[in-house]
Design a protein around this motif. Structure first.
Motif, mmCIF file in Angstrom:
data_model
loop_
_atom_site.group_PDB
_atom_site.id
_atom_site.type_symbol
_atom_site.label_atom_id
_atom_site.label_comp_id
_atom_site.label_asym_id
_atom_site.label_seq_id
_atom_site.Cartn_x
_atom_site.Cartn_y
_atom_site.Cartn_z
ATOM 1 N N ASP A 1 21.126 -1.505 15.399
ATOM 2 C CA ASP A 1 22.388 -1.910 14.779
ATOM 3 C C ASP A 1 23.517 -1.259 15.572
ATOM 4 N N ALA A 2 24.474 -2.053 16.012
ATOM 5 C CA ALA A 2 25.569 -1.542 16.834
ATOM 6 C C ALA A 2 26.622 -0.816 16.012
ATOM 7 N N GLY A 3 26.471 -0.835 14.715
ATOM 8 C CA GLY A 3 27.432 -0.153 13.858
ATOM 9 C C GLY A 3 28.704 -0.964 13.700
ATOM 10 N N GLY A 4 29.759 -0.286 13.402
ATOM 11 C CA GLY A 4 31.038 -0.973 13.211
ATOM 12 C C GLY A 4 31.392 -1.056 11.746
ATOM 13 N N THR A 5 32.663 -1.229 11.494
ATOM 14 C CA THR A 5 33.169 -1.346 10.131
ATOM 15 C C THR A 5 33.040 -2.789 9.667
ATOM 16 N N PRO A 6 32.407 -2.991 8.537
ATOM 17 C CA PRO A 6 32.264 -4.377 8.059
ATOM 18 C C PRO A 6 33.608 -4.959 7.608
ATOM 19 N N SER A 7 33.772 -6.223 7.904
ATOM 20 C CA SER A 7 34.953 -6.945 7.431
ATOM 21 C C SER A 7 34.710 -7.321 5.962
ATOM 22 N N PRO A 8 35.664 -7.921 5.287
ATOM 23 C CA PRO A 8 35.457 -8.291 3.885
ATOM 24 C C PRO A 8 34.247 -9.206 3.642
ATOM 25 N N ASN A 9 33.861 -10.001 4.661
ATOM 26 C CA ASN A 9 32.691 -10.861 4.469
ATOM 27 C C ASN A 9 31.385 -10.189 4.893
ATOM 28 N N GLY A 10 31.437 -8.900 5.250
ATOM 29 C CA GLY A 10 30.230 -8.151 5.593
ATOM 30 C C GLY A 10 29.852 -8.203 7.064
ATOM 31 N N ASN A 11 30.622 -8.883 7.890
ATOM 32 C CA ASN A 11 30.340 -9.001 9.318
ATOM 33 C C ASN A 11 30.822 -7.745 10.037
ATOM 34 N N THR A 12 29.995 -7.203 10.950
ATOM 35 C CA THR A 12 30.373 -5.977 11.664
ATOM 36 C C THR A 12 30.736 -6.212 13.129
ATOM 37 N N VAL A 13 30.877 -7.459 13.555
ATOM 38 C CA VAL A 13 31.202 -7.755 14.953
ATOM 39 C C VAL A 13 32.683 -7.504 15.199
ATOM 40 N N SER A 14 32.967 -6.681 16.190
ATOM 41 C CA SER A 14 34.334 -6.448 16.651
ATOM 42 C C SER A 14 34.416 -7.040 18.055
ATOM 43 N N LEU A 15 35.257 -8.047 18.231
ATOM 44 C CA LEU A 15 35.360 -8.704 19.535
ATOM 45 C C LEU A 15 35.806 -7.729 20.621
ATOM 46 N N GLU A 16 36.675 -6.814 20.281
ATOM 47 C CA GLU A 16 37.119 -5.824 21.268
ATOM 48 C C GLU A 16 35.948 -4.955 21.717
ATOM 49 N N GLU A 17 35.156 -4.488 20.773
ATOM 50 C CA GLU A 17 33.999 -3.649 21.099
ATOM 51 C C GLU A 17 32.959 -4.439 21.901
ATOM 52 N N GLU A 18 32.781 -5.691 21.581
ATOM 53 C CA GLU A 18 31.822 -6.521 22.329
ATOM 54 C C GLU A 18 32.292 -6.723 23.765
ATOM 55 N N MET A 19 33.599 -6.863 23.970
ATOM 56 C CA MET A 19 34.126 -7.006 25.328
ATOM 57 C C MET A 19 33.906 -5.726 26.130
ATOM 58 N N VAL A 20 34.062 -4.580 25.476
ATOM 59 C CA VAL A 20 33.800 -3.304 26.152
ATOM 60 C C VAL A 20 32.319 -3.222 26.531
ATOM 61 N N ARG A 21 31.435 -3.590 25.608
ATOM 62 C CA ARG A 21 29.996 -3.581 25.905
ATOM 63 C C ARG A 21 29.668 -4.538 27.044
ATOM 64 N N ALA A 22 30.290 -5.712 27.042
ATOM 65 C CA ALA A 22 30.035 -6.700 28.099
ATOM 66 C C ALA A 22 30.485 -6.171 29.457
ATOM 67 N N THR A 23 31.612 -5.484 29.484
ATOM 68 C CA THR A 23 32.103 -4.910 30.736
ATOM 69 C C THR A 23 31.162 -3.830 31.243
ATOM 70 N N ARG A 24 30.650 -3.003 30.342
ATOM 71 C CA ARG A 24 29.683 -1.963 30.739
ATOM 72 C C ARG A 24 28.386 -2.586 31.247
ATOM 73 N N ALA A 25 27.939 -3.638 30.586
ATOM 74 C CA ALA A 25 26.713 -4.317 31.019
ATOM 75 C C ALA A 25 26.911 -4.933 32.406
ATOM 76 N N GLN A 26 28.071 -5.526 32.644
ATOM 77 C CA GLN A 26 28.355 -6.102 33.954
ATOM 78 C C GLN A 26 28.402 -5.009 35.020
ATOM 79 N N SER A 27 29.014 -3.894 34.694
ATOM 80 C CA SER A 27 29.095 -2.773 35.631
ATOM 81 C C SER A 27 27.692 -2.243 35.963
#
Length: 128
Positions: free
Chosen positions: A78-104
């Motif tokens: 589980d990548a963690g993160g604060t859940p939104s009101p609908n219970g979703n924990t995906v943060s687009l900003e955090e995913e972009m950071v992860r994608a940049t690290r994966a590309q690097s």
């Protein structure tokens, strides 16, 4: 006969890990609006590598995974993160950071692999 040098095998494993991680990140982004979806990620590459480095595993059949292959140890966490009101924990900003690290990481693995091939070519007397 010829065995793949450890540095090349590690670079190959890192490239595979980065590709798989990028795929997982894309799934997270695709589910950014799905209610209750929990963002996922892989355990760190270093953790996967350390769990395979000292193992006494032995390959008894060709169909078995090779001992020391890091992709056998990738755990989805589980990548963690604060859940939104609908219970979703995906943060687009955090995913972009992860994608940049994966590309690097992927670019680094390819650079190490290319460098190792250049060294082997040089040792064989075949420059670039």
């Amino acid at each position: 006969m010829f065995e793949t040098p450890n540095v090349m095998r590690m670079a190959q494993d890192l490239a595979r890990y980065s590709g798989a991680r990028t795929s997982l990140i894309a799934k997270n982004i695709a589910n950014a609006d799905t209610p209750g979806y929990r963002a996922r990620d892989f355990s760190s590459f270093a953790e996967a590598l350390s769990s395979t480095a000292g193992g006494d595993l032995r390959r008894t059949r060709a169909a078995h995974m090779q001992a020391g292959s890091a992709d056998a140890s990738w755990r989805v966490v589980d990548a963690g993160g604060t859940p939104s009101p609908n219970g979703n924990t995906v943060s687009l900003e955090e995913e972009m950071v992860r994608a940049t690290r994966a590309q690097s990481d992927h670019n680094m693995a390819l650079a190490v692999y290319r460098g190792s091939l250049d060294i082997l070519r040089g040792a064989l007397g075949r420059g670039r």
